[in-house]
Design an enzyme around this catalytic site. Sequence first.
Site, mmCIF file in Angstrom:
data_model
loop_
_atom_site.group_PDB
_atom_site.id
_atom_site.type_symbol
_atom_site.label_atom_id
_atom_site.label_comp_id
_atom_site.label_asym_id
_atom_site.label_seq_id
_atom_site.Cartn_x
_atom_site.Cartn_y
_atom_site.Cartn_z
ATOM 1 N N TYR A 53 0.845 -1.189 0.000
ATOM 2 C CA TYR A 53 0.000 0.000 0.000
ATOM 3 C C TYR A 53 0.881 1.240 0.000
ATOM 4 C CZ TYR A 53 -4.995 -0.311 0.018
ATOM 5 O OH TYR A 53 -6.292 -0.429 -0.390
ATOM 6 N N GLU A 55 -0.484 4.849 -0.485
ATOM 7 C CA GLU A 55 -1.283 6.067 -0.689
ATOM 8 C C GLU A 55 -0.420 7.301 -0.488
ATOM 9 O OE1 GLU A 55 -4.692 5.935 1.871
ATOM 10 O OE2 GLU A 55 -5.698 4.445 0.637
ATOM 11 N N ASP A 200 -6.168 14.425 -24.912
ATOM 12 C CA ASP A 200 -6.266 13.027 -24.492
ATOM 13 C C ASP A 200 -5.598 12.202 -25.588
ATOM 14 O OD1 ASP A 200 -6.879 10.443 -23.912
ATOM 15 O OD2 ASP A 200 -9.046 10.738 -23.717
ATOM 16 N N THR A 227 -3.459 6.744 -21.835
ATOM 17 C CA THR A 227 -3.293 5.398 -21.307
ATOM 18 C C THR A 227 -1.817 5.043 -21.481
ATOM 19 O OG1 THR A 227 -3.770 4.457 -23.468
ATOM 20 C CG2 THR A 227 -5.615 4.623 -21.958
ATOM 21 N N LYS A 230 -1.941 0.584 -25.288
ATOM 22 C CA LYS A 230 -2.087 1.084 -26.669
ATOM 23 C C LYS A 230 -0.700 1.299 -27.302
ATOM 24 C CE LYS A 230 -6.635 2.858 -25.422
ATOM 25 N NZ LYS A 230 -7.642 3.899 -25.446
ATOM 26 N N ARG A 236 -1.595 -1.975 -18.838
ATOM 27 C CA ARG A 236 -2.855 -1.230 -18.822
ATOM 28 C C ARG A 236 -2.792 -0.235 -17.678
ATOM 29 N NH1 ARG A 236 -5.471 -3.970 -22.263
ATOM 30 N NH2 ARG A 236 -7.079 -2.403 -22.370
HETATM 31 C C1 LIG Z 1 -8.735 4.173 -24.634
HETATM 32 C C2 LIG Z 1 -9.077 5.567 -24.375
HETATM 33 C C3 LIG Z 1 -9.433 6.012 -23.096
HETATM 34 C C4 LIG Z 1 -9.762 5.092 -21.948
HETATM 35 O O1 LIG Z 1 -8.837 4.232 -21.524
HETATM 36 P P1 LIG Z 1 -9.210 2.999 -20.575
HETATM 37 O O2 LIG Z 1 -7.848 2.567 -20.146
HETATM 38 O O3 LIG Z 1 -9.946 2.037 -21.405
HETATM 39 O O4 LIG Z 1 -10.008 3.524 -19.439
HETATM 40 C C5 LIG Z 1 -9.632 7.365 -22.906
HETATM 41 N N1 LIG Z 1 -9.520 8.233 -23.924
HETATM 42 C C6 LIG Z 1 -9.220 7.835 -25.170
HETATM 43 C C7 LIG Z 1 -9.115 8.848 -26.256
HETATM 44 C C8 LIG Z 1 -9.003 6.486 -25.439
HETATM 45 O O5 LIG Z 1 -8.740 6.114 -26.685
#
Ligand SMILES: *Cc1c(COP(=O)(O)O)cnc(C)c1O
Length: 433
Positions: A53, A55, A200, A227, A230, A236
């Site tokens: 843990y 935090e 994002d 993320t 990807k 993840r």
């Molecule tokens: C994949 C994605 C997310 C979310 O990611 P998770 O790990 O699935 O929660 C947010 N914004 C964009 C643009 C994405 O492509």
Amino acid sequence: MQRTHLHDEDQQVAAVLDHEIRRQSEGMELIPSENYVSQAVLEALGSEFTNKYSEGYPGKRYYGGQEFTDDVENLAIERAKQLFHCDHANVQPLSGAPANVATYFAWLEPGDTVLGMDLGHGGHLTHGHPVTYISKIFNFVRYKIGNLETGEIDYDNLRAMALEHKPKIILAGFSAYPRSYDYDKFAEIAKEVGAVAMADMAHIAGLIAGGVLPNPFDHGFHIITTTTHKTLRGPRGGMILSQGKVGNPLKKPEKTIENLPTLIDRSVFPGFQGGPHMSNTAAKAVAFGEALKPEFKVYAQQVLDNAKALADELMKLGCKLVTNGTDNHLMLIDTVTSWGLTGDVVETVLDRVNMTLNKNGIPDDKNPPYTPSGVRLGTPAMTTRGMKEDEMRKIAQYIRKAVDHRDDEGTLKNLQQEVKEFCLQYPVPESHG
Ligand SMILES: *Cc1c(COP(=O)(O)O)cnc(C)c1O
């Protein structure tokens, strides 16, 4: 990786895992948000850090015994800052969606407005889709692609909307948009209306880290959320990058753009999450280390080159692509215009020949999300397995053949075997250089 304990102690889970490993190696992974991590990332992810843990933040924790969690989180933070050229990195978000939610709450009050990309034009659920909780708290208004033939955003309209709606955040980012943004224009409009410019970059973070797509921070953006899976090819997870002064997260700072790093830290914890997942943080550090190596730039460039080759060959074979091509790692086939089939039908046919992609809406889709008018595919995963432009052309031909012979059991069976043998020539690599 040796998983002797799992095989000895839980045959049921071990058997399912073995099947999944086999599926991943025998299949053609074309979902643009997926990839293959290295064994080094997997080892860190499956490490003893999961027992701890922690935090709080390095040097400011709420539990004892943090000498090494601090070390590993600092490694992840420093590497992220180096990769993306920014003042601060919060590496604790559990995934991309929580990273976005924490960012909204860092800067917005309930009822405040966010100007984001239309969900039907490629924006993400977390950019204010009506099914999400955040859409009930904040006011999301949407800009669109202005020219569907080229994919260009209508920046004049974006500016007019910004002047009309006075958003607190202007959000650039997508999960199904095959073109590039003009970040300068976004940043300029954000400045004009006093909004925070947020990108994002979940889908393209690896391409930015690899230096083959522009970095929004080089164009005046304040925040990038992403993320870490990807294209970035880590575990993840999520991350929030920001520019500004890094302050003490224990003290509430004034709400200014300069203080965004501290506002974000306090929003992630204790505002939104509890204990961070330290094994995940360790795996992020390893993945960022891999992304800092020269080999990663080669991978990132190849992802783009492959996408272009795949898109060109698909169009040569008569496919209608949304915006008629791609500037990044992904593309959308308008399956209704191409073949008179909805995306779910194409997804199912390709599944039968070991090719994995996903059904997806196209801009202003007349069909519902579960039976939309297109499919989305991309090149990161197969690029990681060493495929190049020639292999991309072959993939396009497999897609065409499977769709053409969708009612021909025998041909599909033979094609499945052929795809499997083709994939096995490009084994999932254990190491990423
Ligand atoms: C994949 C994605 C997310 C979310 O990611 P998770 O790990 O699935 O929660 C947010 N914004 C964009 C643009 C994405 O492509």
